[in-house]
Design a protein around this motif. Structure first.
Motif, mmCIF file in Angstrom:
data_model
loop_
_atom_site.group_PDB
_atom_site.id
_atom_site.type_symbol
_atom_site.label_atom_id
_atom_site.label_comp_id
_atom_site.label_asym_id
_atom_site.label_seq_id
_atom_site.Cartn_x
_atom_site.Cartn_y
_atom_site.Cartn_z
ATOM 1 N N TRP A 5 0.822 -1.202 0.000
ATOM 2 C CA TRP A 5 0.000 0.000 0.000
ATOM 3 C C TRP A 5 0.861 1.259 0.000
ATOM 4 O O TRP A 5 1.896 1.304 0.639
ATOM 5 N N ARG A 24 -8.321 -1.884 4.296
ATOM 6 C CA ARG A 24 -7.175 -2.563 3.697
ATOM 7 C C ARG A 24 -6.950 -3.927 4.350
ATOM 8 O O ARG A 24 -6.616 -4.911 3.672
ATOM 9 N N LEU A 52 -9.571 2.839 -0.952
ATOM 10 C CA LEU A 52 -8.504 2.171 -0.199
ATOM 11 C C LEU A 52 -7.205 2.970 -0.196
ATOM 12 O O LEU A 52 -6.290 2.663 0.577
#
Length: 339
Positions: A5, A24, A52
């Motif tokens: 991420w 997430r 997200l």
């Protein structure tokens, strides 16, 4: 599948940041890709990527779809979304400055549509000029020259509003923390048999309606979305139109993605049935279902947006096709041009 991420935006409020991190975790712990989540929730991969990555605040509809189709801690995620919406409405963030124009970051368009930002009806006067003109608050005495009443000072009023918002956030947070401890002792409302059966069917992926019995119902809540396939697609500008069909329910519905608020997609049948998908906020929407069980049924989806209108080609008798297995698209389905 675990994801790499990227860092979340610095201006996010604490509830919005925590909500995004929890979303997430739902994706990573279930080893799902963005395409997997999009397919299960009927919201596009692009929308989930924005949510997200903290670019937009997830909508309540999308969160409920995720909880129904994927799972997660429903109470915690709903609570965090409520706190994040309150924080967005008051302009709160982790790095807010107390004064100065432009110190408060703007709310995302999705949140601004759902929770309007409060406005200050008083203009801030010049230090050398007269006090703002207007009726005095109840119980306030007139103010002489060279003096300003603290109750008429705009900064004082804004401080009270921010304090009230902060107290509200603290109360909500304490209630959420206390909820797990009181969970076993709190009486629970007994759901109706219909609601229980519908929820169980959706969770098990077993539909609870067929054909005309699905008319006007939600494909996701009835379990009809579990084996849904796309019969045809079309375009109106950048908006993508879909004819969606459930072989087990023998029902169809319209869907549109990459859209904007107030864009629509309408599914119609040659028997006169119709259902509309309307984007209230976000980028995606789907309609209730229409009966597609008859051997003479013909389906078509038409989209409407400010730039124009267009329709897919018609599809006839999808129930007569051979569907190899749930979730497998018909090899004969293809993209249709707008006419």
């Amino acid at each position: 599948m675990a994801s790499s991420w990227k860092p979340l935006p610095a201006h996010l409020s604490s509830p919005a940041r925590l909500l995004t991190e929890r979303l997430r975790e739902v994706k990573d712990t279930r080893q799902l890709s963005l395409a997997d989540i999009a397919g299960r929730t009927h919201y596009s991969k692009a929308s989930w990527q924005r949510w997200l990555n903290g670019e937009r605040l997830v909508t309540a509809q999308a969160l409920e779809s995720l909880l129904t189709q994927v799972g997660g801690d429903a109470d915690a995620l709903r609570g965090l979304l409520a706190q994040a919406a309150v924080a967005a409405s008051t302009g709160a963030s982790d790095d807010d400055a107390p004064d100065g124009p432009g110190a408060r970051p703007d709310a995302s368009p999705a949140v601004a549509d759902a929770v309007p930002l409060p406005t200050d009806p008083l203009a801030v006067g010049s230090p050398a000029g007269p006090a703002p003109v207007g009726p005095l608050p109840v119980g306030a005495a007139p103010v002489g020259p060279g003096r300003r009443s603290p109750l008429r000072e705009p900064r004082f009023l804004l401080s009270l509003a921010n304090l009230a918002a902060l107290v509200a956030l603290i109360v909500v947070g304490v209630a959420l923390l206390a909820a797990p401890a009181a969970h076993s002792a709190r009486p629970r409302t007994t759901p109706t048999p219909t609601a229980t059966a519908t929820a169980a069917a959706a969770a098990a992926g077993t539909p609870d309606c067929v054909g005309v019995g699905c008319t006007g119902r939600d494909p996701q809540l009835t379990g009809c979305g579990a084996d849904a396939v796309t019969l045809l697609t079309g375009n109106v500008g950048k908006v993508i139109l879909y004819i969606r069909y459930s072989p087990s329910c023998r029902a169809a519905w319209a869907k549109l993605t990459d859209a904007a608020p107030r864009d629509t997609a309408t599914i119609t049948t040659n028997a006169g049935q119709s259902a509309v998908a309307l984007v209230h906020w976000g980028y995606d929407a789907y309609s209730p279902m229409v009966d597609a069980d008859s051997g003479t049924v013909t389906l078509r989806v038409c989209g409407q947006q400010p730039q124009g209108k267009g329709c897919t080609l018609p599809v006839s008798d999808p129930a007569a096709r051979h569907w190899p297995s749930p979730g497998t698209p018909d090899p004969r389905s293809a993209s249709a041009a707008v006419r």
